[in-house]
Motif scaffolding. Structure first.
Motif, PDB file in Angstrom:
ATOM      1  N   LEU A   1      46.999  41.024  41.921  1.00  0.00           N
ATOM      2  CA  LEU A   1      47.429  41.641  43.175  1.00  0.00           C
ATOM      3  C   LEU A   1      48.009  40.505  44.007  1.00  0.00           C
ATOM      4  O   LEU A   1      47.319  39.503  44.246  1.00  0.00           O
TER       5      LEU A   1
ATOM      6  N   ILE B   1      49.933  39.335  47.599  1.00  0.00           N
ATOM      7  CA  ILE B   1      50.292  39.687  48.978  1.00  0.00           C
ATOM      8  C   ILE B   1      51.084  38.510  49.539  1.00  0.00           C
ATOM      9  O   ILE B   1      50.585  37.378  49.545  1.00  0.00           O
TER      10      ILE B   1
ATOM     11  N   LEU C   1      53.977  43.297  48.493  1.00  0.00           N
ATOM     12  CA  LEU C   1      52.744  43.436  47.710  1.00  0.00           C
ATOM     13  C   LEU C   1      53.120  43.902  46.315  1.00  0.00           C
ATOM     14  O   LEU C   1      54.005  44.751  46.141  1.00  0.00           O
ATOM     15  N   GLY C   2      52.448  43.349  45.330  1.00  0.00           N
ATOM     16  CA  GLY C   2      52.647  43.787  43.952  1.00  0.00           C
ATOM     17  C   GLY C   2      51.305  43.922  43.270  1.00  0.00           C
ATOM     18  O   GLY C   2      50.368  43.169  43.569  1.00  0.00           O
ATOM     19  N   ILE C   3      51.198  44.874  42.343  1.00  0.00           N
ATOM     20  CA  ILE C   3      49.946  45.098  41.623  1.00  0.00           C
ATOM     21  C   ILE C   3      50.285  45.731  40.283  1.00  0.00           C
ATOM     22  O   ILE C   3      51.259  46.492  40.181  1.00  0.00           O
ATOM     23  N   PRO C   4      49.507  45.411  39.230  1.00  0.00           N
ATOM     24  CA  PRO C   4      49.775  46.086  37.956  1.00  0.00           C
ATOM     25  C   PRO C   4      49.713  47.603  38.138  1.00  0.00           C
ATOM     26  O   PRO C   4      48.847  48.102  38.859  1.00  0.00           O
TER      27      PRO C   4
ATOM     28  N   ALA D   1      53.587  48.214  40.404  1.00  0.00           N
ATOM     29  CA  ALA D   1      54.042  48.818  41.659  1.00  0.00           C
ATOM     30  C   ALA D   1      54.322  47.678  42.623  1.00  0.00           C
ATOM     31  O   ALA D   1      53.523  46.747  42.730  1.00  0.00           O
TER      32      ALA D   1
END
Lengths: 354, 354
Positions: free
Chosen positions: A154, A156, A186-189, A196
């Motif tokens: 994750l 930020i 923000l990025g997340i698997p 996403a």
């Protein structure tokens, strides 16, 4: 070879329906890299920056695409950017964190270094934070949050501290441009289609749109800017003549901008080149198995894709998927540039002998 | 003793101009705590929750104030909340983080525990993260971000994962309620007037407003909700009859909601009671001296306070300052409640023999 683009405007947020030219990706990268080299940037940095800008265009984010070479070359010529600077990782002082010193150069390789190093430590220790200071423009920051998320983090990313040089956005309830556009990403698997990713200015539009719109002769969206008297406008010239961008979502965008300024200036210290950045990375696998996370993410994202659209919308999108889909579709076609933008870039190349 | 409020409506965001009653703070807390005890909550939890709700009212955040006792009592009676649950800190598993197990009870003491423990570790180690799982409603989360910021931390609090029970907000471009209101709160040490705090739902309004508005017979702001056919409405009843709340700032609020669901459900696992929470705390003093941070913050915040207001605004506010100013002004006056809301609370107390 470049040619007129028959699908002009389809993949762009820019309100522009003038003629466009399709430029093969390799040709766009070579042109931009040559301009950057002629402006004094080392060859590897020129190549990385040119590739980053071309990718932004492919993803449909024209405001952070090839057009930015005009700005970077101008900033190198004026001394705002140190073209020959190389970003470096500064070891942690006692009780502190390692941080990335951009050296006053272009911020794209510096941001990559900060995000990669934060992700490395997060995957090792669970969590990490890096400050990025003394760097110029960092390009499309969503590309970096996506890069960290592809490795399981994750991420930020918060930018700010540049308001003294970038008085762009009015506070909620105010009529004077006091704040920069304070971007967050923000990025997340995610699920089966990859991470996403969200990437937004806390102002109604990023500063880049105004430059792109002015260069292309286009209008900006309604409700995005006010003129110097506080009246609504769609003309980018009104902004450049003492107007302001409005905060996004009123108090929400304004509040996030205030936090970004406090984080990146009051906490990280004065922004000497453009703005400072805070990068946070968290190893998502410390909370549960990646396979379970992916399955639950896909279930949720599928619900969103299946949502009946509101009037005026073709579908509900999952953040990050449009950019990847456009990249895949555009890669064999090339980059679609407004004719005027391409002419400006070629004129610059000619001027520099690039 | 409670009496008619001559300044009714002044400090409320609720669109409600009916009669109000001023209730002394101690009387409001005693009434709410008695209802909670009669509903099965332990005395210390009843007292903490009642104090938290009274504070929200004092701060002008009526949606998260005393009115919530109606919801908590109903949720305890229905078994949605376990009234006798006591939140506990679960030690870290290998490679993991300690986390707070709310035990299916009210979330206010559980969130306090998570934020305090994350802040303790952040001040010790530089940064910390805590998950909060299996907890009911956590009250006004801005109160907790402020609490961490008063100790020198940057706090980031993200809530989500409850969409299967709380289909409240439509995705951007959609017309069906699929997402919860996915709140975020950030707090950071500020200037001379204390921490800057933001606390918002990613939807146009928090679910609480709809309950408050319905209880008080009030309307919700224009542009906040759609009815079951996707048409704009201001009637809270339209929402409860199959409508949806719109995301705040369009793609920005929607994107932040998607991230919150991925963080709090896909990453943290299914939300068993209401929603899950991620709490991040970062020691701001690792980046520079607190005195310098305060000085730079005050300089920035003073610029904002001095901004000429836009038409229709009296002044530009700094996030967090209005709540503290209202608290100070209201504390000696008491809590101003819509007559209907107070009547409902008193009827409930009578029914429970509280």
């Amino acid at each position: 070879m470049a040619g007129a683009d028959p699908a002009a405007g389809v993949a762009s947020k820019l309100d522009f329906d003038g003629p466009r030219i399709l430029v093969p990706v390799a040709e766009a990268i070579a042109l931009v890299a040559a301009i950057l080299r002629a402006s004094g940037f080392p060859a590897d940095i020129a190549q990385e920056v040119a590739g980053h800008l071309a990718d932004a265009d492919l993803c449909g984010v024209e405001s952070h695409g090839t057009i930015r070479v005009l700005q970077y070359a101008e900033q190198a010529a004026s001394g705002y950017l140190r073209a020959d600077a190389v970003a470096r990782l500064v070891p942690a002082a006692e009780r502190g964190w390692p941080w990335v010193d951009g050296g006053g150069g272009i911020g794209i390789p510096a941001m990559r270094l900060a995000v990669d190093d934060a992700t490395d430590q997060a995957l090792r220790d669970g969590i990490a934070v890096r400050a990025l200071r003394e760097a110029g423009h960092t390009g499309r920051i969503g590309a970096f949050a996506e890069r960290a998320a592809e490795r399981g983090a994750l991420a930020i990313v918060i930018g700010g501290g540049g308001r003294k040089n970038w008085r762009q956005a009015a506070p909620h309830g105010g009529r004077k441009a006091l704040l920069p556009t304070n971007p967050y990403s923000l990025g997340i698997p995610g699920g089966d289609r990859g991470p996403a990713v969200i990437d937004f200015a806390t102002s109604m539009i990023a500063g880049g749109w105004l430059h792109s719109a002015r260069a292309a002769g286009a209008l900006v969206p309604a409700g995005a800017i006010i003129d110097s008297e506080g009246r609504p406008s769609r003309d980018p010239a009104a902004y450049f003549a003492g107007g302001a961008i409005l905060p996004k979502g009123g108090p929400m965008g304004y509040g996030m901008a205030v936090m970004a300024e406090l984080v990146c200036e009051a906490m990280l210290g004065p922004a000497t080149t453009e703005c400072n950045w805070l990068v946070l990375a968290l190893d998502t696998s410390r909370f549960g198995a990646p396979a379970r996370m992916r399955e639950m993410a896909e279930e949720m994202l599928a619900e969103l894709r299946d949502c009946p659209p509101a009037p005026g919308f073709a579908r509900v999108e999952v953040p990050g998927e449009r950019e990847r889909a456009l990249r895949a579709a555009n890669l064999p076609r090339g980059i679609s540039l407004p004719e005027r933008t391409l002419a400006s870039i070629r004129a610059l190349a000619a001027r520099l002998g690039a």
